[in-house]
Design a protein around this motif. Structure first.
Motif, PDB file in Angstrom:
ATOM      1  N   ASN A 132      81.584  -5.280  43.362  1.00  0.00           N
ATOM      2  CA  ASN A 132      81.169  -4.242  42.425  1.00  0.00           C
ATOM      3  C   ASN A 132      81.710  -4.479  41.015  1.00  0.00           C
ATOM      4  N   ALA A 133      82.599  -5.439  40.876  1.00  0.00           N
ATOM      5  CA  ALA A 133      83.110  -5.804  39.556  1.00  0.00           C
ATOM      6  C   ALA A 133      83.453  -7.288  39.587  1.00  0.00           C
ATOM      7  N   LEU A 134      83.421  -7.906  38.403  1.00  0.00           N
ATOM      8  CA  LEU A 134      83.800  -9.310  38.285  1.00  0.00           C
ATOM      9  C   LEU A 134      85.004  -9.377  37.366  1.00  0.00           C
ATOM     10  N   GLU A 135      86.043 -10.106  37.810  1.00  0.00           N
ATOM     11  CA  GLU A 135      87.259 -10.175  37.009  1.00  0.00           C
ATOM     12  C   GLU A 135      87.390 -11.602  36.469  1.00  0.00           C
ATOM     13  N   THR A 136      87.709 -11.706  35.181  1.00  0.00           N
ATOM     14  CA  THR A 136      87.959 -13.011  34.575  1.00  0.00           C
ATOM     15  C   THR A 136      89.452 -13.115  34.339  1.00  0.00           C
ATOM     16  N   ILE A 137      90.083 -14.099  35.001  1.00  0.00           N
ATOM     17  CA  ILE A 137      91.534 -14.195  34.936  1.00  0.00           C
ATOM     18  C   ILE A 137      91.971 -15.562  34.447  1.00  0.00           C
TER      19      ILE A 137
ATOM     20  N   LYS B  16      82.148   4.239  45.058  1.00  0.00           N
ATOM     21  CA  LYS B  16      81.684   3.036  44.360  1.00  0.00           C
ATOM     22  C   LYS B  16      82.583   2.801  43.148  1.00  0.00           C
ATOM     23  N   ALA B  17      83.124   1.583  43.056  1.00  0.00           N
ATOM     24  CA  ALA B  17      84.015   1.259  41.940  1.00  0.00           C
ATOM     25  C   ALA B  17      83.204   1.177  40.649  1.00  0.00           C
ATOM     26  N   ARG B  18      83.715   1.807  39.581  1.00  0.00           N
ATOM     27  CA  ARG B  18      83.029   1.734  38.281  1.00  0.00           C
ATOM     28  C   ARG B  18      83.922   1.021  37.273  1.00  0.00           C
ATOM     29  N   VAL B  19      83.302   0.105  36.565  1.00  0.00           N
ATOM     30  CA  VAL B  19      84.044  -0.673  35.586  1.00  0.00           C
ATOM     31  C   VAL B  19      84.217   0.170  34.322  1.00  0.00           C
ATOM     32  N   LYS B  20      85.421   0.121  33.735  1.00  0.00           N
ATOM     33  CA  LYS B  20      85.681   0.855  32.483  1.00  0.00           C
ATOM     34  C   LYS B  20      84.886   0.242  31.335  1.00  0.00           C
ATOM     35  N   VAL B  26      88.943  -1.365  36.505  1.00  0.00           N
ATOM     36  CA  VAL B  26      88.081  -0.421  37.206  1.00  0.00           C
ATOM     37  C   VAL B  26      88.668   0.979  37.025  1.00  0.00           C
ATOM     38  N   ASP B  27      87.800   1.947  36.771  1.00  0.00           N
ATOM     39  CA  ASP B  27      88.250   3.305  36.494  1.00  0.00           C
ATOM     40  C   ASP B  27      88.722   3.985  37.776  1.00  0.00           C
ATOM     41  N   LEU B  28      90.025   4.267  37.844  1.00  0.00           N
ATOM     42  CA  LEU B  28      90.577   4.895  39.051  1.00  0.00           C
ATOM     43  C   LEU B  28      91.001   6.332  38.791  1.00  0.00           C
ATOM     44  N   LEU B 224      91.594 -11.131  31.719  1.00  0.00           N
ATOM     45  CA  LEU B 224      90.980 -11.156  30.386  1.00  0.00           C
ATOM     46  C   LEU B 224      89.924 -10.064  30.261  1.00  0.00           C
ATOM     47  N   LYS B 225      89.147  -9.900  31.316  1.00  0.00           N
ATOM     48  CA  LYS B 225      88.169  -8.812  31.303  1.00  0.00           C
ATOM     49  C   LYS B 225      87.673  -8.529  32.714  1.00  0.00           C
ATOM     50  N   VAL B 226      87.201  -7.305  32.873  1.00  0.00           N
ATOM     51  CA  VAL B 226      86.559  -6.919  34.134  1.00  0.00           C
ATOM     52  C   VAL B 226      85.177  -6.401  33.769  1.00  0.00           C
ATOM     53  N   THR B 227      84.157  -7.013  34.327  1.00  0.00           N
ATOM     54  CA  THR B 227      82.786  -6.654  33.943  1.00  0.00           C
ATOM     55  C   THR B 227      81.988  -6.223  35.163  1.00  0.00           C
ATOM     56  N   GLU B 228      80.850  -5.623  34.878  1.00  0.00           N
ATOM     57  CA  GLU B 228      79.943  -5.276  35.968  1.00  0.00           C
ATOM     58  C   GLU B 228      79.152  -6.505  36.363  1.00  0.00           C
ATOM     59  N   PRO B 229      78.836  -6.633  37.636  1.00  0.00           N
ATOM     60  CA  PRO B 229      77.976  -7.754  38.026  1.00  0.00           C
ATOM     61  C   PRO B 229      76.578  -7.542  37.450  1.00  0.00           C
ATOM     62  N   PRO B 230      75.824  -8.625  37.258  1.00  0.00           N
ATOM     63  CA  PRO B 230      74.461  -8.460  36.745  1.00  0.00           C
ATOM     64  C   PRO B 230      73.676  -7.507  37.636  1.00  0.00           C
ATOM     65  N   LYS B 231      72.852  -6.691  37.016  1.00  0.00           N
ATOM     66  CA  LYS B 231      72.072  -5.708  37.780  1.00  0.00           C
ATOM     67  C   LYS B 231      71.035  -6.414  38.641  1.00  0.00           C
ATOM     68  N   ARG B 232      70.808  -5.825  39.794  1.00  0.00           N
ATOM     69  CA  ARG B 232      69.794  -6.362  40.691  1.00  0.00           C
ATOM     70  C   ARG B 232      68.480  -5.688  40.303  1.00  0.00           C
ATOM     71  N   SER B 233      67.454  -6.494  40.039  1.00  0.00           N
ATOM     72  CA  SER B 233      66.198  -5.880  39.613  1.00  0.00           C
ATOM     73  C   SER B 233      65.430  -5.356  40.833  1.00  0.00           C
ATOM     74  N   ALA B 234      64.539  -4.419  40.578  1.00  0.00           N
ATOM     75  CA  ALA B 234      63.804  -3.774  41.658  1.00  0.00           C
ATOM     76  C   ALA B 234      62.907  -4.781  42.372  1.00  0.00           C
TER      77      ALA B 234
END
Lengths: 268, 254
Positions: A132-137, B16-20, B26-28, B224-234
């Motif tokens: 649900n998230a990708l981390e770059t480390i 469901k984990a949500r990325v900040k 991830v927003d906890l 360095l960063k935490v991102t959302e995975p690419p969206k899955r298209s319909a």
């Protein structure tokens, strides 16, 4: 300096996951790539590994325990040679996941699990929170111990002719192999397959599941997958489920969500 | 036999984990937290070892100690384990999420103090998905490891572990003391009964600090960063098998 790739193999052949891990190793730009084959009666696998292009040499270590990939034995072979390498990579197979953190702990470094992208020689992307998230480390360790998600990389080509060197094997004093029950299948391994056909509970029964899924998979040269719900309903055998987090599968860098099961199926 | 069960407080598996938005993680905040599901399975197996349930002889385990490393709210996670049947708890307070290497070093210090015969723990936490601490703890202690267990038997001073591996099952026998990590099929954890939840309130939780153990917990990895995975298209619907095959071919899947 150099990179060591620990091969995934069945003693006779090298699995495709090894080629993909070599491809990840090449992206580290660390120079030479060596492959370590641990096994028993694994000369054929070592010879096959030597044909992967871009490989400097193949090291072959054999013992009964290494033949069963017992983590303590693999650790005993890898740790003494770790000083020669900037990075030690293995596919994120059940074996790789079993021994890589053990090796990292012995080297006092942070293991980097299940990478899907090499950003640079010390920076990697990996899925967290079940994809649900990708981390770059970024790692500050002198030796990086990494497991690679094979389906996120394109396999290194064949065409090399590296030499094979035999090195000393190791045993595992405190662990004995008792037995194994492997499911025989001519289909590709689920974790490394390019195509997966996946079925769920709607198929109703194990017989119906195999009647529908098996011919389709054979026709497509695909692996068979099943949702956790289907597996828990004892529809297909447990070894083919793909739902998180037991086995994950990822077609390419464009669709990480393919590795996720609907949350309602887990842990059920 | 004494069993040590490390447990982690993580985001509840149904959430469901949500990325900040600032990609820092991830927003906890205000998210339901629970015991890591794999750790729950480890607690359950330890309690079965004590009760002599399933194939375990009664009294295989005589004491179950639960340890958690986390914020003070992780006491609730420990209480959950105590309500399931563990005997006492240890909380090593830490407001930062430590890396697996630091966690393994702290657990090693706890093992040296508590001297358990078996460390039984989840194979991975469902937040970081590292799948590393059990293997690392075993390495630091020079103990054997039995990872991804779908069956555990204790006999003749050995942990006989059936492991879920690629393509099947492997059974290993490791001389105790050993580290065993649990996979999902090992058991189905119980719900704690109300009387047991009440009893658990009286059980002891020792409060410790990371500094008490004198180990190096400095991070080795920088996020360095935490991102959302690419969206899955319909997806699309196709009329028949021929169209499906044609579509798969045109998309380059076949």
């Amino acid at each position: 300096m150099a990179v060591l790739v620990i091969a995934d193999h069945d003693n006779a052949h090298v699995r495709d996951t090894t080629h993909k891990t070599v491809a990840a190793a090449a992206q580290l730009n660390a120079g030479d790539i060596d492959i370590l084959v641990v096994g028993q009666g694994a000369q054929a696998a070592a010879d096959a590994a030597a044909k992967i292009s871009g490989v400097r040499k193949v090291l072959l270590a054999e013992s009964a325990e290494l033949g069963k990939t017992i983590a303590e034995a693999v650790e005993a072979v890898v740790v003494p040679m770790a000083g020669d390498y900037d990075a030690i990579l293995s596919p994120a197979s059940s074996d790789g996941k079993n021994f890589a953190p053990r090796i990292a702990a012995k080297l006092d470094v942070a293991p980097i699990s299940d990478i899907i992208e090499v950003v640079s020689g010390d920076t990697f992307t990996r899925p967290i929170y079940a994809g649900n998230a990708l981390e770059t480390i970024q790692s500050s360790d002198k030796t990086k111990v990494i497991t690679v998600r094979p389906t996120a990389f394109t396999a290194a080509e064949e065409g090399g002719s590296a030499k094979v060197e035999t090195i000393k094997g190791a045993d595992a004093a405190k662990t004995d192999f008792v037995g194994e029950e492997m499911v025989k299948s001519d289909r590709p391994e689920l974790g490394a397959a390019r195509i997966v056909v996946s079925g769920g509970r709607a198929l109703g029964s194990a017989d119906e599941f195999h009647a529908v899924m098996d011919p389709l998979a054979d026709k497509l040269g695909a692996a068979v997958g099943a949702s956790r719900a289907a597996v828990d309903a004892a529809t297909p055998p447990t070894t083919i489920r793909w739902a998180r987090p037991a086995r994950s599968w990822r077609r390419s860098s464009t669709s990480p969500s393919a590795s996720r099961a609907p949350s309602s199926t887990w842990p059920a | 036999m004494k069993v040590l069960v490390p447990v982690k407080r993580v985001i509840d598996y149904n959430v469901k984990a949500r990325v900040k938005a600032d990609q820092s993680g991830v927003d906890l905040a205000n998210v339901k937290m629970s015991m890591n599901p794999f750790d729950e399975i480890a607690v359950e197996e330890a309690v079965r070892l004590k009760e002599g349930k399933e194939h375990h002889a009664a009294g295989t385990a005589d004491e179950i100690v639960v340890v958690s490393i986390g914020p003070s709210q992780a006491q609730e996670t420990i209480r959950t384990a105590l309500a399931m049947g563990a005997d006492r708890g240890i909380l090593i307070q830490s407001d930062t999420d430590l890396e697996p290497l630091a966690v393994a070093k702290l657990l090693k210090a706890v093992v040296e103090e508590e001297k358990p015969d078996l460390v039984l723990m989840g194979k991975q936490a469902i937040d970081g998905d590292n799948n590393a601490v059990g293997q690392m703890l075993a390495a630091l202690l020079d103990w054997p490891q039995g990872t991804f267990a779908s069956k555990l038997e204790i006999k003749d001073g050995k942990a006989v572990v059936t492991r879920e591996i690629d393509g099947g099952l492997q059974t290993l026998a490791s001389t105790l003391p050993a580290v065993v990590t649990t996979d999902l099929r090992l058991n189905t954890p119980r719900y704690a009964s109300l009387p047991n939840i009440m009893k658990a309130k009286k059980k002891e939780i020792a409060m410790k600090a990371v500094a008490d153990y004198g180990v190096d917990t400095a991070p080795r990895l920088k996020v360095l960063k935490v991102t959302e995975p690419p969206k899955r298209s319909a997806g699309i619907k196709v009329a028949d098998a021929a169209e499906l095959v044609a579509k798969l071919k045109s998309e380059g899947v076949l």
